[in-house]
Design an enzyme around this catalytic site. Structure first.
Site: not given
Length: 430
Positions: A216, A359
């Site tokens: 991520c 995100c």
């Protein structure tokens, strides 16, 4: 609920007066295992015997990897093909909702809430093969496991995820034995991030983004913003120098959200350094060594240190890899499920994945920028308002809505991403 999920077969709660039924289940189960039967129906739930004693070694669909992508796809395939036709190869006893670790590292969520037993998330009717894949043999449509088994398949889905490689940075993972280094990428070290943050007195707090692909891309920034917010709340911000060293030439890969984040770091007096890559940690000297990607290394002193490690693929041959962002996996699983269905019908799959990913950039204990974008790094937002702004509503969605969506919708194969909601929100225009 959680304690019930982790119980053995004979301990599941049943109706009053069913004591002898439970005892019978326990007594006949070993017999069924010897006979090679894959499932035991107690009338309350269909239990699939894990694997080591199972004689069946061929499945219509074999899923390699029991993480988010693997469990999601096994649930979808089981609904298409029925019980007993799908198997998952996964060695881990525990399954984690890793996006929660951002909040665990900041003390906003307890670690135990992020994990459940693997047995509890394997879909009913799917066989769990508790092994590790050693070799793929696509010419024979089979895989070999590290305990010597050969498992054949008609269709194979590979969802292995990434492997943490702390040893790529000199001084790690041994450096985690010290009190001032943490990492939100590992269940073993995420609580050390929170401990280091609590123990911080003054000096540099360094957060890093490596020169490799990672799970991520927003994670190193999220804990940075949370740490800055925490230090403000406890009155230590004036004594802290918050530093973000990234190997990238930009703070974020999508310009719209990068512009928002640049305003945030400027307002909070966060020092951002580009094109720096962590190569060594010296815990005894409280030093972190960075290389300028075109120049010699740079040594800086730190008090609290959060490294974002190198991450690589698992060391086996990979045919299909699902993205490590959970909301991206939701959209991918829907596309993959439709494509496999067409292949099973001898039809050519035409649907394509647009690269959608999400995100949630947590910027504090009560704010979040919900970044959504596609392969071209173009915003692909779900809601009819500007998601480039920090919002309380997006924080609560990240912290409180996404976990149950993960456990009860995505892993069950029911959630295929927000595309239908996006169309509704934008009146069919997106």
């Amino acid at each position: 609920m959680e304690s019930c999920r982790n119980r053995a077969v004979g301990e599941y709660p049943t109706k009053k007066g069913s004591h002898f039924t439970r005892m019978a289940v326990l007594q006949v189960r070993p017999v069924l295992q010897k006979l090679g039967l894959q499932a035991l129906n107690t009338g309350f739930r269909e239990f699939h015997i894990s694997p080591n004693g199972a004689s069946k070694n061929h499945y219509e669909v074999l899923v390699v990897g029991g993480g988010t992508g693997g469990i999601t796809m096994s649930a979808r395939m089981k609904r298409k093909l029925g019980a007993g036709n799908v198997a998952v190869i996964e060695p881990s006893e525990k399954h984690y909702y890793q996006p929660m670790w951002t909040l665990v590292g900041a003390g906003a969520k307890p670690l135990h809430r992020s994990g459940r037993s693997t047995a509890s998330v394997i879909p009913s009717g799917v066989t769990w093969i508790k092994s590790r894949v050693q070799e793929f043999d696509p010419d024979k449509n089979l895989v070999r496991t590290d305990d010597g088994k050969e498992v054949s398949y008609k269709y194979l889905i590979v969802a292995l995820g990434l492997q943490l490689q702390y040893d790529k940075i000199k001084g790690l993972p041994d450096g985690f034995n010290g009190p001032k280094i943490g990492s939100n990428y590992s269940v073993n070290f995420v609580e050390k991030t929170w401990k280091a943050l609590q123990d911080f007195r003054e000096g540099n707090a360094i957060f890093t983004f490596p020169n490799t692909p990672i799970k991520c891309a927003g994670a190193p920034q999220k804990i940075m913003y949370l740490s800055e917010h925490y230090l403000r709340k406890i009155g230590k911000r004036a004594k802290a120098n918050i530093i973000y060293n990234t190997s990238l030439p930009v703070i974020f890969g999508v310009k719209k959200y990068a512009d928002s984040l640049l305003k945030i770091v400027k307002a909070r007096n966060i020092d951002v350094n580009y094109r720096l890559n962590l190569i060594e940690v010296r815990p005894d000297k409280q030093e972190a060594v960075f290389e300028r990607l075109d120049f010699p290394g740079d040594t800086r002193t730190f008090q609290l240190f959060y490294p974002c490690l190198d991450q690589g693929c698992n060391e086996v041959w990979i045919r299909v890899v699902l993205t490590e962002r959970k909301l991206g996996i939701a959209a991918q699983s829907a596309v993959l499920s439709k494509s496999i269905s067409l292949v099973m019908k001898n039809q050519k799959p035409m649907i394509k994945y647009d690269g959608y990913t999400s995100c949630p950039l947590v910027t504090g204990y009560n704010r979040c920028v919900l970044a959504e974008f596609d392969y071209d790094a173009a915003p692909l937002e779900t809601f009819p308002f500007d998601q480039g702004k920090e919002r309380l509503s997006m924080f609560y969605m990240k912290a409180d809505l996404m976990p149950p969506l993960y456990w009860y919708a995505l892993l069950k194969g029911w959630w295929g991403g927000p595309a239908p909601l996006r169309k509704l929100m934008h009146l069919g225009m997106k």
